[in-house]
Design a protein around this motif. Structure first.
Motif, PDB file in Angstrom:
ATOM      1  N   THR A  91       0.856  -1.185   0.000  1.00 35.18           N
ATOM      2  CA  THR A  91       0.000   0.000   0.000  1.00 35.18           C
ATOM      3  C   THR A  91       0.890   1.232   0.000  1.00 35.18           C
ATOM      4  OG1 THR A  91      -1.773  -1.120   1.204  1.00 35.18           O
ATOM      5  CG2 THR A  91      -1.776   1.282   1.273  1.00 35.18           C
ATOM      6  N   VAL A  92       0.594   2.154  -0.916  1.00 33.89           N
ATOM      7  CA  VAL A  92       1.282   3.436  -0.991  1.00 33.89           C
ATOM      8  C   VAL A  92       0.222   4.530  -0.916  1.00 33.89           C
ATOM      9  CG1 VAL A  92       2.698   4.964  -2.418  1.00 33.89           C
ATOM     10  CG2 VAL A  92       3.183   2.501  -2.367  1.00 33.89           C
ATOM     11  N   ILE A  93       0.449   5.508  -0.064  1.00 35.34           N
ATOM     12  CA  ILE A  93      -0.457   6.659   0.055  1.00 35.34           C
ATOM     13  C   ILE A  93       0.280   7.885  -0.452  1.00 35.34           C
ATOM     14  CG2 ILE A  93      -1.880   8.073   1.585  1.00 35.34           C
ATOM     15  CD1 ILE A  93      -1.837   5.642   3.550  1.00 35.34           C
ATOM     16  N   LEU A  94      -0.231   8.474  -1.515  1.00 32.59           N
ATOM     17  CA  LEU A  94       0.320   9.707  -2.070  1.00 32.59           C
ATOM     18  C   LEU A  94      -0.349  10.866  -1.348  1.00 32.59           C
ATOM     19  CD1 LEU A  94       0.041   8.681  -5.830  1.00 32.59           C
ATOM     20  CD2 LEU A  94       2.020   8.397  -4.304  1.00 32.59           C
ATOM     21  N   LYS A  95       0.431  11.700  -0.703  1.00 33.10           N
ATOM     22  CA  LYS A  95      -0.097  12.766   0.145  1.00 33.10           C
ATOM     23  C   LYS A  95      -0.067  14.113  -0.575  1.00 33.10           C
ATOM     24  CE  LYS A  95      -0.622  11.804   4.044  1.00 33.10           C
ATOM     25  NZ  LYS A  95      -1.818  11.320   4.717  1.00 33.10           N
ATOM     26  N   ASP A  96      -1.081  14.906  -0.321  1.00 38.41           N
ATOM     27  CA  ASP A  96      -1.177  16.266  -0.855  1.00 38.41           C
ATOM     28  C   ASP A  96      -1.026  16.298  -2.376  1.00 38.41           C
ATOM     29  OD1 ASP A  96      -1.570  17.355   1.711  1.00 38.41           O
ATOM     30  OD2 ASP A  96       0.586  17.358   2.069  1.00 38.41           O
ATOM     31  N   CYS A  97      -1.856  15.499  -3.040  1.00 38.87           N
ATOM     32  CA  CYS A  97      -1.891  15.484  -4.506  1.00 38.87           C
ATOM     33  C   CYS A  97      -2.597  16.746  -4.989  1.00 38.87           C
ATOM     34  CB  CYS A  97      -2.656  14.266  -5.009  1.00 38.87           C
ATOM     35  SG  CYS A  97      -1.914  12.687  -4.526  1.00 38.87           S
ATOM     36  N   ASN A  98      -2.198  17.198  -6.180  1.00 38.61           N
ATOM     37  CA  ASN A  98      -2.793  18.392  -6.759  1.00 38.61           C
ATOM     38  C   ASN A  98      -2.865  18.205  -8.270  1.00 38.61           C
ATOM     39  OD1 ASN A  98      -2.275  21.432  -7.878  1.00 38.61           O
ATOM     40  ND2 ASN A  98      -3.564  21.390  -6.069  1.00 38.61           N
ATOM     41  N   LEU A  99      -4.048  18.394  -8.819  1.00 35.90           N
ATOM     42  CA  LEU A  99      -4.248  18.232 -10.264  1.00 35.90           C
ATOM     43  C   LEU A  99      -3.482  19.280 -11.057  1.00 35.90           C
ATOM     44  CD1 LEU A  99      -8.107  17.641 -10.393  1.00 35.90           C
ATOM     45  CD2 LEU A  99      -6.306  15.933 -10.733  1.00 35.90           C
ATOM     46  N   ASP A 100      -2.912  18.864 -12.190  1.00 38.50           N
ATOM     47  CA  ASP A 100      -2.290  19.805 -13.118  1.00 38.50           C
ATOM     48  C   ASP A 100      -3.343  20.456 -14.004  1.00 38.50           C
ATOM     49  OD1 ASP A 100       0.102  18.964 -12.066  1.00 38.50           O
ATOM     50  OD2 ASP A 100       0.745  17.868 -13.847  1.00 38.50           O
ATOM     51  N   GLY A 101      -4.487  19.846 -14.126  1.00 36.96           N
ATOM     52  CA  GLY A 101      -5.579  20.312 -14.975  1.00 36.96           C
ATOM     53  C   GLY A 101      -6.536  19.158 -15.165  1.00 36.96           C
ATOM     54  N   GLY A 102      -7.398  19.234 -16.150  1.00 39.19           N
ATOM     55  CA  GLY A 102      -8.317  18.133 -16.378  1.00 39.19           C
ATOM     56  C   GLY A 102      -9.278  18.402 -17.514  1.00 39.19           C
ATOM     57  N   ILE A 103      -9.948  17.366 -17.929  1.00 38.83           N
ATOM     58  CA  ILE A 103     -10.937  17.440 -19.000  1.00 38.83           C
ATOM     59  C   ILE A 103     -12.256  17.940 -18.416  1.00 38.83           C
ATOM     60  CG2 ILE A 103     -12.313  16.058 -20.610  1.00 38.83           C
ATOM     61  CD1 ILE A 103      -9.835  14.272 -20.931  1.00 38.83           C
ATOM     62  N   LEU A 104     -12.842  18.950 -19.048  1.00 40.85           N
ATOM     63  CA  LEU A 104     -14.123  19.463 -18.576  1.00 40.85           C
ATOM     64  C   LEU A 104     -15.290  18.699 -19.177  1.00 40.85           C
ATOM     65  CD1 LEU A 104     -13.497  23.315 -18.564  1.00 40.85           C
ATOM     66  CD2 LEU A 104     -13.452  21.702 -16.644  1.00 40.85           C
ATOM     67  N   THR A 105     -15.219  18.413 -20.469  1.00 40.38           N
ATOM     68  CA  THR A 105     -16.284  17.657 -21.110  1.00 40.38           C
ATOM     69  C   THR A 105     -15.733  16.995 -22.360  1.00 40.38           C
ATOM     70  OG1 THR A 105     -18.590  17.772 -21.861  1.00 40.38           O
ATOM     71  CG2 THR A 105     -17.142  19.596 -22.490  1.00 40.38           C
ATOM     72  N   LYS A 106     -16.400  15.934 -22.807  1.00 41.96           N
ATOM     73  CA  LYS A 106     -15.939  15.251 -24.012  1.00 41.96           C
ATOM     74  C   LYS A 106     -17.026  14.344 -24.544  1.00 41.96           C
ATOM     75  CE  LYS A 106     -12.872  11.860 -23.749  1.00 41.96           C
ATOM     76  NZ  LYS A 106     -11.668  11.083 -23.447  1.00 41.96           N
ATOM     77  N   PHE A 107     -16.894  13.963 -25.800  1.00 42.54           N
ATOM     78  CA  PHE A 107     -17.676  12.879 -26.384  1.00 42.54           C
ATOM     79  C   PHE A 107     -16.877  12.308 -27.528  1.00 42.54           C
ATOM     80  CE2 PHE A 107     -19.147  16.445 -28.947  1.00 42.54           C
ATOM     81  CZ  PHE A 107     -19.136  15.922 -30.228  1.00 42.54           C
ATOM     82  N   ASP A 108     -17.242  11.107 -27.949  1.00 45.13           N
ATOM     83  CA  ASP A 108     -16.584  10.440 -29.072  1.00 45.13           C
ATOM     84  C   ASP A 108     -17.591   9.447 -29.633  1.00 45.13           C
ATOM     85  OD1 ASP A 108     -15.113   8.904 -30.849  1.00 45.13           O
ATOM     86  OD2 ASP A 108     -13.343   8.813 -29.553  1.00 45.13           O
ATOM     87  N   ALA A 109     -18.249   9.829 -30.724  1.00 46.37           N
ATOM     88  CA  ALA A 109     -19.302   8.994 -31.309  1.00 46.37           C
ATOM     89  C   ALA A 109     -18.771   7.668 -31.832  1.00 46.37           C
ATOM     90  CB  ALA A 109     -20.004   9.753 -32.441  1.00 46.37           C
TER      91      ALA A 109
END
Length: 157
Positions: free
Chosen positions: A111-129
């Motif tokens: 078991t590894v616990i990563l502490k104080d993670c912080n997102l660099d960014g992220g996807i807001l919305t998407k689709f792929d027909a």
């Protein structure tokens, strides 16, 4: 033939037998929609000139933790954090706990616990027909980590 001890094939740890939990502001989520996650440490080093040597030495002076994950596009948890940052300027840090355990393997459990993670960014919305399902990737940094459980050593190591 060499008389070395060898690992048994059954002791390889299954790639999909893991648990992933994310803790945000004291609320713990079973992050079962994770497809993969990888966290790394990069050591920072300084080159050290040494009198009497033609080469330089290398001294570790710190480290940086980075990670990436892919998960099914079926939760808004991380988008909510990004939205909150946009609206308030408050950046939210969280922990990620990953446990690997394959009952067939003699490696045991880690078991590894990563502490104080912080997102660099992220996807807001998407689709792929044309896709079978939607997934998304997220990169992050972390400030610290703990290892409350470690794989056991094998006989002959």
């Amino acid at each position: 033939m060499l008389n070395n001890a060898m690992m048994n094939a059954k002791d390889a740890v299954s790639a999909s037998l893991a648990e992933c939990f994310v803790t945000i502001e004291g609320k713990r989520y079973n992050f079962m929609q994770a497809i993969n996650l990888e966290a790394k440490i990069e050591k920072t080093k300084s080159e050290i000139p040494i009198l009497g040597k033609t080469g330089k030495g290398n001294k570790t002076t710190g480290w940086k933790g980075t990670g990436s994950a892919t998960f099914h596009y079926n939760t808004s948890i991380f988008r909510q954090l990004l939205y909150r940052y946009k609206e308030t300027g408050e950046d939210i840090y969280f922990d990620i706990q990953v446990t690997n355990e394959d009952p067939t393997s003699g490696a045991g459990r880690q078991t590894v616990i990563l502490k104080d993670c912080n997102l660099d960014g992220g996807i807001l919305t998407k689709f792929d027909a044309d896709a079978e399902y939607l997934d998304e990737e997220a990169d992050f940094t972390f400030e610290d980590f703990e290892m409350p459980e470690m794989f056991t050593g094998f006989s002959g190591m």
